[in-house]
Enzyme design. Structure first.
Site, mmCIF file in Angstrom:
data_model
loop_
_atom_site.group_PDB
_atom_site.id
_atom_site.type_symbol
_atom_site.label_atom_id
_atom_site.label_comp_id
_atom_site.label_asym_id
_atom_site.label_seq_id
_atom_site.Cartn_x
_atom_site.Cartn_y
_atom_site.Cartn_z
ATOM 1 N N ASN A 56 29.676 85.534 50.658
ATOM 2 C CA ASN A 56 30.478 84.358 50.972
ATOM 3 C C ASN A 56 31.971 84.681 50.959
ATOM 4 O O ASN A 56 32.485 85.271 50.022
ATOM 5 C CB ASN A 56 30.194 83.230 49.976
ATOM 6 C CG ASN A 56 30.986 81.985 50.304
ATOM 7 O OD1 ASN A 56 31.954 81.674 49.636
ATOM 8 N ND2 ASN A 56 30.588 81.266 51.345
ATOM 9 N N ASP A 80 30.212 74.981 64.942
ATOM 10 C CA ASP A 80 29.987 74.822 63.503
ATOM 11 C C ASP A 80 28.527 74.459 63.235
ATOM 12 O O ASP A 80 27.901 73.739 64.018
ATOM 13 C CB ASP A 80 30.907 73.741 62.926
ATOM 14 C CG ASP A 80 32.332 74.245 62.742
ATOM 15 O OD1 ASP A 80 32.585 75.433 62.988
ATOM 16 O OD2 ASP A 80 33.193 73.429 62.345
ATOM 17 N N ASP A 82 26.998 72.449 61.317
ATOM 18 C CA ASP A 82 26.546 71.070 61.111
ATOM 19 C C ASP A 82 26.788 70.189 62.335
ATOM 20 O O ASP A 82 26.527 68.993 62.307
ATOM 21 C CB ASP A 82 27.190 70.439 59.867
ATOM 22 C CG ASP A 82 28.669 70.743 59.739
ATOM 23 O OD1 ASP A 82 29.242 71.309 60.697
ATOM 24 O OD2 ASP A 82 29.250 70.433 58.686
ATOM 25 N N ASP A 166 42.156 76.809 62.210
ATOM 26 C CA ASP A 166 41.780 76.582 63.603
ATOM 27 C C ASP A 166 42.937 76.001 64.409
ATOM 28 O O ASP A 166 43.093 76.301 65.601
ATOM 29 C CB ASP A 166 40.536 75.686 63.704
ATOM 30 C CG ASP A 166 40.645 74.421 62.873
ATOM 31 O OD1 ASP A 166 41.609 74.280 62.093
ATOM 32 O OD2 ASP A 166 39.748 73.565 62.993
ATOM 33 N N HIS A 199 33.073 68.228 53.888
ATOM 34 C CA HIS A 199 33.641 68.994 54.993
ATOM 35 C C HIS A 199 34.834 69.769 54.465
ATOM 36 O O HIS A 199 35.615 69.262 53.662
ATOM 37 C CB HIS A 199 34.093 68.070 56.120
ATOM 38 C CG HIS A 199 32.964 67.341 56.775
ATOM 39 N ND1 HIS A 199 32.186 67.921 57.745
ATOM 40 C CD2 HIS A 199 32.482 66.088 56.583
ATOM 41 C CE1 HIS A 199 31.266 67.042 58.129
ATOM 42 N NE2 HIS A 199 31.428 65.935 57.443
#
Length: 386
Positions: A56, A80, A82, A166, A199
């Site tokens: 991770n 992404d 999800d 991003d 999130h």
């Protein structure tokens, strides 16, 4: 999981020829069976799939950079785990880029239990840029990027940022791109709100937001000379990243946190807050940021409390209705000493109020009439009227 299952199903359902699709899935140290799900997907589907499993990294930048380093296609799209794609998303976006020769394509986004940006989806645009459209208000990574653009400029996600990485990447792509396309008539991307609310963009310390704002402002300043174009782009980090730190949540902050926020904001305000940026904002937005720039926390608190009520500020019309001031706290207060210009609504905000008249048209006709009068002999208008 279980969002990944629907995400992968949306990839498998793409109408673009599977032979033209390459999937690179990076399992960033998950502990919920994600890796096994990806391996099963890779073994089953007809399109080529590469699964990379790693420790991770703590954020999305590292995995995205790993995937980007493995990509071989003409275009890349960051999906992404999800969220999910519309069935024709990749086919339509690739066709749009090929037809118009553009380097970035924005596909329409809809939210499921989340609210996506909306202002840029009014019209499909074959070719536009970051200055003449609202694309600066969607800086998420979920765009189609021409890979040659990214490789030529050595573009990667900033792994030192824990949020807003991003925005930095996408803004740079907009600025370096040979054209951007907007596909507004088909939903390409479904932004899914997780039931647990976890999130990355909603978590983390407020200091991370200032890190994000600073990085984006510095990038804009490095790539765009001072002037109207820079001011147009600076609206985005001021409005979307910085201003929320001085919204209703500010009222819950301790005095120590409030002082720290002012300290973090000061160099950004000194460097990039200009009258032209201020003019592009609504009155309450401009007023709050001005008070931050001036170091006036005692006045800011009153304004934020008023904004939190969501009441419409009273309007004061002057100059025969061509000037409209919104009466937020400290308007024309001698003690506060704030200029009236902070409270003056720009036409796009003032138009909503009855009695307002735009000055430009009125002043044009007044100027034209004065010019005619000057060109006529004394008494000429009276004689003509007779």
């Amino acid at each position: 999981m279980p969002y990944l299952v629907e995400c992968l199903a949306s990839v498998e359902a793409q109408t673009l020829d599977p032979a033209r699709v390459e999937v690179i899935a990076v399992d960033d140290g998950s502990t919920d069976g994600t890796g096994e799900c990806l391996e099963e997907f890779a073994a089953r589907v007809s399109m080529p799939v590469t699964v990379i499993r790693q420790e991770n990294s703590g954020g999305p930048s590292g995995p995205r950079n790993v995937g980007l380093g493995k990509a071989a296609g003409r275009y890349v799209f960051f999906l992404d785990a999800d969220d999910r794609l519309g069935p024709e998303a990749l086919e339509r976006m690739v066709a749009m880029a090929d037809k118009n020769g553009t380097d970035v394509v924005l596909g329409r986004v809809e939210g499921i239990n989340r609210t996506p940006p909306k202002s840029m989806w009014g019209k499909t645009l074959g070719r536009t840029d970051v200055y003449s459209s609202n694309i600066k208000f969607t800086l998420s990574a979920q765009k189609l990027f021409r890979r040659e653009l990214l490789e030529r400029n050595g573009m990667r996600f900033d792994e030192s940022l824990w949020t807003g990485e991003d925005a930095l990447f996408t803004m740079e792509a907009y600025l370096r791109a040979d054209g951007v396309s907007v596909l507004a008539d088909y939903t390409c991307y479904y932004l899914v709100g997780r039931e647990d609310g976890k999130h990355v963009t909603k978590s983390g310390s407020y200091t991370l937001r200032f890190d994000s704002a600073r990085a984006l402002m510095n990038l804009i300043a490095e790539m765009v000379p001072a002037g109207p174009q820079r001011d147009t782009l600076m609206v985005r980090p001021f409005l979307i990243t910085l201003l929320p730190q001085f919204g209703p949540k500010y009222l819950k902050d301790s005095e120590e946190v409030r002082r720290h926020k002012f300290e973090l904001a000061r160099p950004l305000m000194d460097a990039y807050w200009t009258p032209e940026v201020a003019r592009r904002l609504r009155v309450h937005e401009r007023l709050r940021l001005h008070l931050v720039a001036m170091g006036r926390p005692e006045l800011l608190k009153d304004v934020v409390e008023f904004v939190k009520t969501k009441k419409q500020a009273a309007a004061v019309l002057e100059k025969r209705g061509t000037r409209l001031y919104l009466v937020y706290p400290h308007f024309r207060s001698r003690e506060a000493g704030l200029p009236d210009s902070l409270y003056l609504a720009e036409p796009r905000e003032a138009r909503a109020f009855e009695g307002y008249r735009e000055a430009a048209a009125n002043s044009f006709f007044r100027r034209a009439l004065r010019k005619i009068r000057r060109s006529l002999p004394t008494g000429g208008i009276g004689a003509a009227a007779a």
